[in-house]
Motif scaffolding. Structure first.
Motif, short mmCIF file in Angstrom:
data_model
loop_
_atom_site.label_atom_id
_atom_site.label_comp_id
_atom_site.label_asym_id
_atom_site.label_seq_id
_atom_site.Cartn_x
_atom_site.Cartn_y
_atom_site.Cartn_z
N UNK A 29 51.49 2.63 -33.50
CA UNK A 29 51.75 1.62 -32.46
C UNK A 29 52.58 0.47 -33.01
N UNK A 30 52.34 0.09 -34.25
CA UNK A 30 53.13 -0.98 -34.86
C UNK A 30 54.58 -0.54 -35.03
N UNK A 31 54.79 0.68 -35.48
CA UNK A 31 56.15 1.18 -35.75
C UNK A 31 56.92 1.44 -34.46
N UNK A 32 56.23 1.61 -33.36
CA UNK A 32 56.89 1.95 -32.10
C UNK A 32 57.55 0.72 -31.49
N UNK A 33 58.84 0.82 -31.20
CA UNK A 33 59.60 -0.23 -30.51
C UNK A 33 59.66 -1.55 -31.26
N UNK A 34 59.47 -1.54 -32.56
CA UNK A 34 59.56 -2.77 -33.36
C UNK A 34 60.83 -2.71 -34.22
N UNK A 35 61.39 -3.90 -34.48
CA UNK A 35 62.61 -4.01 -35.27
C UNK A 35 62.42 -5.05 -36.37
N UNK A 36 63.13 -4.83 -37.48
CA UNK A 36 63.11 -5.78 -38.58
C UNK A 36 64.55 -6.15 -38.91
N UNK A 37 64.79 -7.45 -39.07
CA UNK A 37 66.12 -7.93 -39.39
C UNK A 37 66.22 -8.20 -40.89
N UNK A 38 67.23 -7.60 -41.53
CA UNK A 38 67.47 -7.78 -42.95
C UNK A 38 68.89 -8.27 -43.15
N UNK A 39 69.25 -8.56 -44.38
CA UNK A 39 70.62 -8.99 -44.66
C UNK A 39 71.61 -7.85 -44.50
#
Length: 502
Positions: A409-419
């Motif tokens: 559920x955490x991995x679903x539809x979540x995004x992480x912004x990196x450099x």
């Protein structure tokens, strides 16, 4: 068959309302969480944001209403049956809500105390633009049509999909107009109006298939030279051959040179196969990604923060808690007051549950993302996809002591912004593949190498799946041809014949 009664013991697992609420909140991305919090604020008056001005105003209004109800209740107290229905309110215990010195109960700021102040200045982008349907209707107003024709044209525009195509049959639109709007028309009249709509911007709108869409765009450029005329002939007479890249048949049929064929191909590939996608629509907002996490490389040390901009500070209403204190201090307690107290307790409990669920959501997100960050540390430092380690949901679940379904559920539809860009959390999960040396590598690494091989190939002689398999095996990856074909399809790369260029 005789009826009988019996006792039976069974052990069942049932989720509590709080657990159900937490699971629903956990799978929401940050962009949708804001709307969910707004809904809860509207439904539960005991829950409010940390705005002091609004809080004070709500408190004053709530107190005035409570005093009015108390005065009305005092007048009715003499007629109240003390031995009847009042008994159900005698056991009201509000000690947990009115303890002195407990003003901080359930007060909770959604933002982390260690969250940087600069985050307050960040602006979350929101897409505001004219929708596709509105844009088409604006152009329709420029045509000189009578009311009958205008309503038919509106029906045609209403049947265009998000890509700008008319997928429905003309006869079906004729039936809709007759049965639903009592408008009598013919297929010929609808076709004539469709031809006028096909002159709208952007070019290609109102086409019934890809071939017609591309031809409509070329017609707008018909005055640009001989290559446009030849491109239209190719699409009209050799559309199937062109899509399958049987260029030899096209050259023989039109008697053209390699140079002319290159010009034709360049003209066609510049066209837009989905003209409606350039105009705002109902689903276009999905292209705007609001990251749920931020990872910053601070001199070789990774720092993770959770995006909390979309969620306001939440707390229990002071006005509602003070009402309970007034009730506790009062000596005369009638039925209406006790009913009001029960209502307030229910709302405060619901607000506590929601705030705790938000807090638990944050804790779970941070815990899971921290584990992913540490697991894929080399990638977040270098940005090199070949540094990604094999990782499945079970790996993260074991390290965080969470259930696999919770991690999913955490991995679903979540995004992480990196450099290095913004990634879906699912991007970091992949199966393992064993090399000749026995080392396990991520399938993501194999796909990256496969993608590099295809990008570096000669487009006149593209690499077949067999040749790609041989090159990967030479690099030490023990992989079968069918697996290469599967990875190529997952990368949306066509077969060698369709990758061929002149």
């Amino acid at each position: 068959m005789a009826l009988s009664q019996g006792l039976q013991q069974r052990l069942l697992q049932k989720l509590s309302p709080q657990q159900i609420q937490l699971m629903k909140l956990l799978q929401l991305p940050t962009a949708i969480l804001e709307e969910r919090i707004k809904e809860e604020l509207e439904e539960n008056p005991a829950l409010e944001t940390g705005d002091e001005a609004e809080e004070k105003e709500e408190f004053e209004n709530s107190t005035e209403e409570f005093e009015t109800e108390r005065e009305e209740g005092d007048n009715e107290a003499d007629d109240f049956d003390l031995n009847g229905s009042e008994n159900e309110y005698e056991q009201i215990d509000i000690s947990d809500y009115v303890q002195e010195g407990d003003d901080e109960i359930a007060d909770y700021k959604l933002r982390d105390d260690n969250y940087p102040d600069t985050e307050d200045n960040k602006v979350i982008p929101h897409k505001i633009e004219t929708g596709f349907n509105e844009f088409m209707l604006e152009q329709l107003g420029m045509l000189n049509l009578n009311e009958h024709q205008h309503r038919i044209a509106e029906q045609i525009i209403g049947n265009l999909d998000d890509d700008g195509y008319l997928r429905r049959d003309i006869s079906a639109i004729t039936d809709d107009l007759a049965f639903r709007q009592n408008i009598q028309t013919t297929d010929e009249e609808i076709t004539q109006l469709l031809l006028q709509i096909q002159q709208f911007d952007p070019p290609g709108i109102g086409a019934r298939n890809l071939q017609e869409c591309l031809l409509l765009q070329l017609e707008r450029k018909s005055s640009e030279g001989r290559s446009i005329e030849l491109a239209m002939k190719v699409l009209e007479k050799y559309f199937d051959e062109f899509t399958k890249k049987h260029y030899e048949k096209i050259q023989r049929g039109l008697n053209i040179s390699d140079e002319q064929l290159k010009d034709i191909i360049n003209q066609i590939i510049r066209l837009n196969p989905k003209p409606g996608s350039t105009i705002g629509g109902a689903n276009k907002g999905e292209s705007y990604i609001i990251p749920d996490f931020f990872i910053i490389n601070n001199n070789g040390k990774l720092e993770l923060t959770l995006n909390s901009k979309n969620a306001p500070d939440l707390r229990i209403s002071e006005g509602y808690r003070d009402m309970l204190k007034d009730y506790d201090r009062g000596s005369k307690k009638d039925r209406r007051q006790k009913e009001a107290v029960l209502f307030i307790k229910q709302k405060i409990d619901a607000a506590k549950w929601f705030i705790d669920a938000i807090k638990q959501r944050q804790h779970t997100l941070i815990s899971t993302m921290t584990t992913i960050m540490n697991y894929q540390y080399d990638f977040f430092i270098t940005g090199d996809e070949t540094e990604l380690r094999p990782m499945i949901l079970k790996d993260i679940a074991e390290k965080t002591n969470l259930d696999i379904s919770t991690v999913s559920r955490v991995a679903n539809s979540k995004f992480v912004q990196t450099e290095f860009g913004t990634y879906r959390l699912k991007f970091f999960f992949s199966e393992s593949l064993q090399t000749d040396s026995g080392e396990e590598v991520s399938t993501r690494e194999v796909k990256k190498i496969l993608s590099d091989l295809i990008e570096g190939e000669s487009k006149k002689h593209p690499l077949s799946d067999e040749r790609l398999t041989e090159l990967l095996q030479e690099k030490g990856y023990n992989i079968a041809r069918r697996t290469v074909a599967k990875y190529r399809e997952q990368l949306n790369v066509p077969v060698a014949r369709l990758r061929k260029e002149l």
